[in-house]
Design a protein around this motif. Structure first.
Motif, PDB file in Angstrom:
ATOM      1  N   GLU A   1       0.830  -1.202   0.000  1.00 10.00           N
ATOM      2  CA  GLU A   1       0.000   0.000   0.000  1.00 10.00           C
ATOM      3  C   GLU A   1       0.866   1.255   0.000  1.00 10.00           C
ATOM      4  O   GLU A   1       0.617   2.212  -0.743  1.00 10.00           O
ATOM      5  CB  GLU A   1      -0.909   0.005   1.234  1.00 10.00           C
TER       6      GLU A   1
ATOM      7  N   ALA B   1       1.364   4.093  -2.904  1.00  8.73           N
ATOM      8  CA  ALA B   1       0.989   5.469  -2.583  1.00  8.73           C
ATOM      9  C   ALA B   1       2.104   6.457  -2.878  1.00  8.73           C
ATOM     10  O   ALA B   1       1.854   7.567  -3.365  1.00  8.73           O
ATOM     11  CB  ALA B   1       0.582   5.567  -1.115  1.00  8.73           C
TER      12      ALA B   1
ATOM     13  N   THR C   1       0.180  11.546  -4.385  1.00 10.54           N
ATOM     14  CA  THR C   1       0.381  11.800  -2.964  1.00 10.54           C
ATOM     15  C   THR C   1       1.055  13.157  -2.784  1.00 10.54           C
ATOM     16  O   THR C   1       1.972  13.514  -3.522  1.00 10.54           O
ATOM     17  CB  THR C   1       1.248  10.690  -2.343  1.00 10.54           C
TER      18      THR C   1
ATOM     19  N   PRO D   1     -12.769  13.893   1.906  1.00  5.98           N
ATOM     20  CA  PRO D   1     -12.181  12.670   2.458  1.00  5.98           C
ATOM     21  C   PRO D   1     -11.293  11.898   1.489  1.00  5.98           C
ATOM     22  O   PRO D   1     -10.249  11.370   1.890  1.00  5.98           O
ATOM     23  CB  PRO D   1     -13.415  11.847   2.865  1.00  5.98           C
ATOM     24  N   SER D   2     -11.661  11.832   0.219  1.00  4.21           N
ATOM     25  CA  SER D   2     -10.830  11.107  -0.739  1.00  4.21           C
ATOM     26  C   SER D   2      -9.500  11.821  -0.963  1.00  4.21           C
ATOM     27  O   SER D   2      -8.454  11.189  -1.121  1.00  4.21           O
ATOM     28  CB  SER D   2     -11.567  10.948  -2.072  1.00  4.21           C
TER      29      SER D   2
ATOM     30  N   ARG E   1      -8.076  13.767   1.303  1.00  5.30           N
ATOM     31  CA  ARG E   1      -7.350  13.644   2.567  1.00  5.30           C
ATOM     32  C   ARG E   1      -6.565  12.336   2.626  1.00  5.30           C
ATOM     33  O   ARG E   1      -5.501  12.270   3.250  1.00  5.30           O
ATOM     34  CB  ARG E   1      -8.354  13.717   3.725  1.00  5.30           C
ATOM     35  N   GLU E   2      -7.060  11.327   1.966  1.00  2.44           N
ATOM     36  CA  GLU E   2      -6.379  10.030   1.973  1.00  2.44           C
ATOM     37  C   GLU E   2      -4.992  10.085   1.321  1.00  2.44           C
ATOM     38  O   GLU E   2      -4.116   9.295   1.655  1.00  2.44           O
ATOM     39  CB  GLU E   2      -7.233   8.979   1.263  1.00  2.44           C
ATOM     40  N   ARG E   3      -4.798  11.006   0.401  1.00  7.90           N
ATOM     41  CA  ARG E   3      -3.502  11.063  -0.283  1.00  7.90           C
ATOM     42  C   ARG E   3      -2.629  12.212   0.217  1.00  7.90           C
ATOM     43  O   ARG E   3      -1.637  12.578  -0.416  1.00  7.90           O
ATOM     44  CB  ARG E   3      -3.685  11.150  -1.799  1.00  7.90           C
TER      45      ARG E   3
ATOM     46  N   ARG F   1      -0.785   7.004  10.070  1.00  7.13           N
ATOM     47  CA  ARG F   1      -0.657   6.606   8.665  1.00  7.13           C
ATOM     48  C   ARG F   1      -0.489   7.807   7.749  1.00  7.13           C
ATOM     49  O   ARG F   1       0.012   7.685   6.630  1.00  7.13           O
ATOM     50  CB  ARG F   1      -1.901   5.796   8.259  1.00  7.13           C
ATOM     51  N   HIS F   2      -0.885   8.975   8.233  1.00  6.79           N
ATOM     52  CA  HIS F   2      -0.793  10.199   7.438  1.00  6.79           C
ATOM     53  C   HIS F   2       0.255  11.160   7.984  1.00  6.79           C
ATOM     54  O   HIS F   2       0.160  12.373   7.795  1.00  6.79           O
ATOM     55  CB  HIS F   2      -2.166  10.887   7.379  1.00  6.79           C
TER      56      HIS F   2
ATOM     57  N   ARG G   1       4.187   7.084   9.893  1.00  9.35           N
ATOM     58  CA  ARG G   1       4.322   6.091   8.830  1.00  9.35           C
ATOM     59  C   ARG G   1       5.789   5.786   8.540  1.00  9.35           C
ATOM     60  O   ARG G   1       6.128   4.740   7.990  1.00  9.35           O
ATOM     61  CB  ARG G   1       3.633   6.608   7.572  1.00  9.35           C
TER      62      ARG G   1
END
Length: 296
Positions: A4, A8, A69, A94-95, A97-99, A139-140, A159
Motif C-alpha cells: 500500500e 501510494a 500523494t 475525504p478522498s 485527505r487520503e492522499r 498513517r498520514h 508512517r
C-alpha cells in the motif's frame, strides 16, 4: 514497506520549496497549479512541499491534483499549532485527505526562539494530532528524523521518516533503525549540470545555510565527516556524498544507490544556478522523468 505504501508514494518524487501558494500572488498560484499538474502527468509518485510549508500550502496542492500523494517536507511544529493544522486538513474532501501526508519536523535551535526539548515537543505534538477531531493519524504522518531517537519515534508514531540532506550511508543506517516496514523517504538534492565545478558551486550556494545548523552538522559528524569538510562551503567529498551532480542518467544512478541502501522512495530537489531551489525548474523535471522512465 507495505505494498500500500509502495503504491501510494512511488519510488521517485519531487521536493520543491516553490510550491507555497500562501506566499505568492494570483499569477504565482496559477503557475504552481500548472506545474503540479504537469508533475502528476509526468508520473512522479509524490510531491513534497518543501521550505517550511503551512497546511494551507499543502491543501492547495492537493486541490490542484487528482491522484498523486502530497506531503509537507517539512512543517515546523513550532510555527503551526497541531489543532489548527488538523482543522485545516479536515477541510479536505475525504478522498483527497487520503492522499495527503503531514511531514513534521522540529526545525533548528538557531531558527526558533522557543526551541527547547525538541523530542518531547514532537511527542506532545503527535499526541495533539491523535486527539484532534478528526485526528491526523500515524498513517498520514512522517517525521524529519535524522538521529536514533527520532527515527525510533517515526517507526512507532508515524508512517516513517523523511530525512533531509543525508548520504547513502545514513540511508542504510536509517533503514536498520526503522525496521523493514516503515517508510524511508530521503530527500536528495540534484544539480543537472555536467560541468562538475559549476555544479559544485551551485550545491555550495544551497548548502551554506545548512552548514550553520547543528542538527545537520552533528549528523554529518556522526557519519564520519570532519569539521574541515564544512569549510569553504563544503569539501568535494561532502558535496559528492550529499548531492547528485551531473546529467539525468547520473541522477538516476545516484537515486538507485539510495534505493539499494534501503530507501523506499527518494524525493528529488532540483537546484539551478540562477534560482537555487526557489523556482519551478520544469525543464529539469521533464528531463528527469524521461531518464527514469518506467522507474517512476
Amino acid at each position: 514497506m507495505t505494498s500500500e505504501t509502495r503504491e501510494a508514494f512511488g519510488q521517485v518524487g519531487i521536493w520543491s520549496g516553490a510550491l507555497h501558494s500562501s506566499r505568492t500572488d494570483d499569477v504565482g498560484r496559477a503557475a504552481i497549479t500548472e506545474a503540479v499538474g504537469e508533475l502528476e502527468d509526468l508520473g512522479y509518485g509524490t510531491l513534497w512541499i518543501g521550505g517550511s510549508p503551512s497546511a494551507e500550502d499543502a491543501t492547495a496542492v492537493v486541490a490542484a491534483t487528482r491522484s498523486i500523494t502530497v506531503a509537507t517536507g517539512i512543517l515546523s511544529i513550532w510555527d503551526h499549532p497541531a489543532a489548527e493544522v488538523a482543522a485545516h486538513i479536515a477541510t479536505l474532501d475525504p478522498s483527497a485527505r487520503e492522499r495527503f501526508v503531514l511531514g513534521l519536523g522540529v526545525s533548528h535551535g538557531p531558527m526558533v526562539p522557543q526551541y527547547a526539548k525538541p523530542y518531547s515537543a514532537m511527542v506532545d505534538y503527535l499526541d495533539a494530532l491523535d486527539s484532534a477531531t478528526p485526528p491526523v493519524d500515524s498513517r498520514h504522518r512522517v517525521l524529519a528524523a535524522l538521529g536514533p531517537k527520532m527515527l525510533k519515534l517515526a517507526t512507532g508514531r508515524a508512517r516513517g521518516a523523511h530525512p533531509y540532506l543525508v548520504t547513502v550511508e545514513h540511508t542504510a543506517e536509517a533503514r536498520a533503525a526503522l525496521g523493514p516496514d516503515a517508510l524511508l523517504a530521503p530527500e536528495l538534492s540534484v544539480v543537472l549540470d555536467t560541468d562538475l565545478d559549476r555544479a559544485r558551486t551551485t550545491a555550495r550556494n544551497m548548502l551554506a545555510m545548512y552548514l550553520r545548523l547543528p542538527n545537520y552538522t552533528d549528523n554529518l559528524l556522526r557519519l564520519g565527516f570532519a569539521e574541515s569538510d564544512f569549510e569553504d562551503g563544503g569539501s568535494v567529498r561532502l558535496l559528492d556524498s550529499l548531492f547528485a551532480l551531473g546529467d539525468a542518467e547520473r541522477v538516476r544512478d545516484r537515486t538507485r544507490q539510495y534505493l539499494e541502501a534501503g530507501a523506499d522512495h527518494v524525493a528529488l530537489q532540483v537546484l539551478t544556478a540562477d534560482e537555487g531551489g526557489a523556482g519551478l525548474p520544469r525543464a529539469e523535471w521533464r528531463a528527469l522523468a524521461e531518464a527514469f522512465g518506467d522507474e517512476l
